[in-house]
Design a protein around this motif. Structure first.
Motif, PDB file in Angstrom:
ATOM      1  N   ALA A 227      21.225   8.491 -12.007  1.00  0.00           N
ATOM      2  CA  ALA A 227      20.415   7.806 -10.999  1.00  0.00           C
ATOM      3  C   ALA A 227      19.620   8.810 -10.162  1.00  0.00           C
ATOM      4  CB  ALA A 227      21.293   6.941 -10.106  1.00  0.00           C
ATOM      5  N   ILE A 228      20.260   9.877  -9.751  1.00  0.00           N
ATOM      6  CA  ILE A 228      19.571  10.899  -8.949  1.00  0.00           C
ATOM      7  C   ILE A 228      18.473  11.568  -9.761  1.00  0.00           C
ATOM      8  CG2 ILE A 228      19.863  13.144  -7.823  1.00  0.00           C
ATOM      9  CD1 ILE A 228      22.677  12.121  -6.950  1.00  0.00           C
ATOM     10  N   GLU A 229      18.765  11.856 -11.014  1.00  0.00           N
ATOM     11  CA  GLU A 229      17.763  12.463 -11.891  1.00  0.00           C
ATOM     12  C   GLU A 229      16.548  11.539 -12.050  1.00  0.00           C
ATOM     13  OE1 GLU A 229      17.716  13.287 -16.602  1.00  0.00           O
ATOM     14  OE2 GLU A 229      19.301  14.346 -15.504  1.00  0.00           O
ATOM     15  N   ARG A 230      16.813  10.262 -12.235  1.00  0.00           N
ATOM     16  CA  ARG A 230      15.726   9.288 -12.400  1.00  0.00           C
ATOM     17  C   ARG A 230      14.923   9.131 -11.106  1.00  0.00           C
ATOM     18  NH1 ARG A 230      12.096   6.779 -15.717  1.00  0.00           N
ATOM     19  NH2 ARG A 230      12.140   4.535 -15.445  1.00  0.00           N
ATOM     20  N   GLU A 231      15.613   9.104  -9.967  1.00  0.00           N
ATOM     21  CA  GLU A 231      14.918   9.013  -8.674  1.00  0.00           C
ATOM     22  C   GLU A 231      13.950  10.189  -8.519  1.00  0.00           C
ATOM     23  OE1 GLU A 231      15.916   9.079  -3.894  1.00  0.00           O
ATOM     24  OE2 GLU A 231      17.170  10.176  -5.311  1.00  0.00           O
ATOM     25  N   LYS A 232      14.413  11.378  -8.812  1.00  0.00           N
ATOM     26  CA  LYS A 232      13.563  12.572  -8.702  1.00  0.00           C
ATOM     27  C   LYS A 232      12.383  12.490  -9.660  1.00  0.00           C
ATOM     28  CE  LYS A 232      17.175  15.720  -7.133  1.00  0.00           C
ATOM     29  NZ  LYS A 232      17.989  16.890  -7.477  1.00  0.00           N
ATOM     30  N   GLU A 233      12.643  11.993 -10.871  1.00  0.00           N
ATOM     31  CA  GLU A 233      11.574  11.850 -11.854  1.00  0.00           C
ATOM     32  C   GLU A 233      10.485  10.908 -11.323  1.00  0.00           C
ATOM     33  OE1 GLU A 233      11.029  10.518 -16.519  1.00  0.00           O
ATOM     34  OE2 GLU A 233      12.742   9.722 -15.392  1.00  0.00           O
ATOM     35  N   ILE A 234      10.890   9.738 -10.852  1.00  0.00           N
ATOM     36  CA  ILE A 234       9.925   8.748 -10.360  1.00  0.00           C
ATOM     37  C   ILE A 234       9.178   9.271  -9.141  1.00  0.00           C
ATOM     38  CG2 ILE A 234       9.689   6.452  -9.325  1.00  0.00           C
ATOM     39  CD1 ILE A 234      12.034   5.570 -11.179  1.00  0.00           C
ATOM     40  N   LYS A 235       9.883   9.944  -8.240  1.00  0.00           N
ATOM     41  CA  LYS A 235       9.229  10.495  -7.045  1.00  0.00           C
ATOM     42  C   LYS A 235       8.130  11.486  -7.408  1.00  0.00           C
ATOM     43  CE  LYS A 235      12.592   9.835  -3.407  1.00  0.00           C
ATOM     44  NZ  LYS A 235      13.390  10.459  -2.352  1.00  0.00           N
ATOM     45  N   GLY A 236       8.262  12.131  -8.551  1.00  0.00           N
ATOM     46  CA  GLY A 236       7.270  13.107  -8.981  1.00  0.00           C
ATOM     47  C   GLY A 236       6.062  12.495  -9.681  1.00  0.00           C
ATOM     48  N   TRP A 237       6.107  11.217  -9.937  1.00  0.00           N
ATOM     49  CA  TRP A 237       5.024  10.544 -10.641  1.00  0.00           C
ATOM     50  C   TRP A 237       3.832  10.253  -9.744  1.00  0.00           C
ATOM     51  CZ3 TRP A 237       7.849   6.061 -13.658  1.00  0.00           C
ATOM     52  CH2 TRP A 237       8.609   6.619 -14.686  1.00  0.00           C
ATOM     53  N   THR A 238       2.709  10.027 -10.372  1.00  0.00           N
ATOM     54  CA  THR A 238       1.516   9.567  -9.646  1.00  0.00           C
ATOM     55  C   THR A 238       1.708   8.105  -9.255  1.00  0.00           C
ATOM     56  OG1 THR A 238       0.427   8.756 -11.641  1.00  0.00           O
ATOM     57  CG2 THR A 238      -0.001  11.070 -11.014  1.00  0.00           C
ATOM     58  N   ARG A 239       0.905   7.650  -8.317  1.00  0.00           N
ATOM     59  CA  ARG A 239       0.952   6.248  -7.898  1.00  0.00           C
ATOM     60  C   ARG A 239       0.655   5.336  -9.098  1.00  0.00           C
ATOM     61  NH1 ARG A 239       0.924   2.707  -3.246  1.00  0.00           N
ATOM     62  NH2 ARG A 239       0.757   0.674  -4.241  1.00  0.00           N
TER      63      ARG A 239
ATOM     64  N   THR B 268       0.806  -1.217   0.000  1.00  0.00           N
ATOM     65  CA  THR B 268       0.000   0.000   0.000  1.00  0.00           C
ATOM     66  C   THR B 268       0.844   1.274   0.000  1.00  0.00           C
ATOM     67  OG1 THR B 268      -0.147  -0.067   2.411  1.00  0.00           O
ATOM     68  CG2 THR B 268      -1.944  -1.106   1.172  1.00  0.00           C
ATOM     69  N   VAL B 269       2.130   1.143   0.260  1.00  0.00           N
ATOM     70  CA  VAL B 269       3.025   2.296   0.350  1.00  0.00           C
ATOM     71  C   VAL B 269       4.188   2.071  -0.608  1.00  0.00           C
ATOM     72  CG1 VAL B 269       4.575   3.589   1.869  1.00  0.00           C
ATOM     73  CG2 VAL B 269       2.447   2.652   2.772  1.00  0.00           C
ATOM     74  N   LEU B 270       4.642   3.122  -1.278  1.00  0.00           N
ATOM     75  CA  LEU B 270       5.815   3.038  -2.141  1.00  0.00           C
ATOM     76  C   LEU B 270       6.865   4.039  -1.677  1.00  0.00           C
ATOM     77  CD1 LEU B 270       4.266   2.794  -5.724  1.00  0.00           C
ATOM     78  CD2 LEU B 270       5.061   0.931  -4.251  1.00  0.00           C
ATOM     79  N   TYR B 271       8.113   3.614  -1.689  1.00  0.00           N
ATOM     80  CA  TYR B 271       9.230   4.479  -1.359  1.00  0.00           C
ATOM     81  C   TYR B 271      10.268   4.341  -2.468  1.00  0.00           C
ATOM     82  CZ  TYR B 271      13.442   6.309   0.751  1.00  0.00           C
ATOM     83  OH  TYR B 271      14.578   7.029   0.984  1.00  0.00           O
ATOM     84  N   THR B 272      10.725   5.443  -3.011  1.00  0.00           N
ATOM     85  CA  THR B 272      11.738   5.449  -4.067  1.00  0.00           C
ATOM     86  C   THR B 272      13.039   6.000  -3.510  1.00  0.00           C
ATOM     87  OG1 THR B 272      10.002   5.836  -5.698  1.00  0.00           O
ATOM     88  CG2 THR B 272      12.266   6.244  -6.399  1.00  0.00           C
ATOM     89  N   GLY B 273      14.142   5.317  -3.814  1.00  0.00           N
ATOM     90  CA  GLY B 273      15.441   5.758  -3.328  1.00  0.00           C
ATOM     91  C   GLY B 273      16.538   5.486  -4.344  1.00  0.00           C
ATOM     92  N   VAL B 274      17.751   5.887  -3.981  1.00  0.00           N
ATOM     93  CA  VAL B 274      18.928   5.674  -4.823  1.00  0.00           C
ATOM     94  C   VAL B 274      20.087   5.250  -3.927  1.00  0.00           C
ATOM     95  CG1 VAL B 274      19.711   8.093  -4.734  1.00  0.00           C
ATOM     96  CG2 VAL B 274      20.330   6.674  -6.682  1.00  0.00           C
ATOM     97  N   THR B 275      20.932   4.359  -4.435  1.00  0.00           N
ATOM     98  CA  THR B 275      22.083   3.878  -3.672  1.00  0.00           C
ATOM     99  C   THR B 275      23.158   3.371  -4.622  1.00  0.00           C
ATOM    100  OG1 THR B 275      22.813   2.361  -1.909  1.00  0.00           O
ATOM    101  CG2 THR B 275      21.160   1.524  -3.457  1.00  0.00           C
ATOM    102  N   ASN B 276      24.366   3.233  -4.109  1.00  0.00           N
ATOM    103  CA  ASN B 276      25.426   2.626  -4.904  1.00  0.00           C
ATOM    104  C   ASN B 276      25.648   1.165  -4.504  1.00  0.00           C
ATOM    105  OD1 ASN B 276      26.650   3.121  -2.424  1.00  0.00           O
ATOM    106  ND2 ASN B 276      28.641   3.492  -3.333  1.00  0.00           N
ATOM    107  N   ASP B 277      24.950   0.702  -3.470  1.00  0.00           N
ATOM    108  CA  ASP B 277      25.059  -0.694  -3.043  1.00  0.00           C
ATOM    109  C   ASP B 277      23.691  -1.172  -2.587  1.00  0.00           C
ATOM    110  OD1 ASP B 277      25.575  -3.162  -1.791  1.00  0.00           O
ATOM    111  OD2 ASP B 277      27.627  -2.546  -1.324  1.00  0.00           O
TER     112      ASP B 277
END
Length: 100
Positions: free
Chosen positions: A64-76, A16-25
């Motif tokens: 990766a950071i650009e893509r994370e920000k893009e996805i975070k801005g999307w609707t569910r 029911t919850v989504l969290y988007t993140g970025v990491t190198n590992d």
């Protein structure tokens, strides 16, 4: 030189919850979420959000950071559609990433 940076989406047990993140590992990051005893990651701790359902690899951290920000801005709905392209059954992928 090749680098690995990952954009990932986590969910809770009920999906029911989504969290988007970025990491190198990704493996280390997943272990941090699962073993989160000190509320280090407040959102994921609060919503028990540590099940990996989507990830993609990038060579450069800026991408990766650009893509994370893009996805975070999307609707569910749009996030769901992205997940379902590669993981139509929303399987939890943690065991495929974390070595025992």
């Amino acid at each position: 030189m090749s680098h690995n940076y990952f954009v990932y989406i986590l969910t809770n047990k009920n999906k029911t919850v989504l969290y988007t993140g970025v990491t190198n590992d990704l493996e280390v990051r997943l272990k941090q979420y699962v073993g989160n005893r000190e509320n280090k990651f407040a959102f994921t701790f609060k919503y028990n959000c540590h099940y990996l359902i989507f990830f993609e690899r990038h060579q450069f951290i800026e991408h990766a950071i650009e893509r994370e920000k893009e996805i975070k801005g999307w609707t569910r709905k749009k996030k769901n559609e992205l997940i379902e392209i590669v993981n139509p059954n929303w399987r939890f992928l943690n065991e495929e990433i974390i070595e025992r």
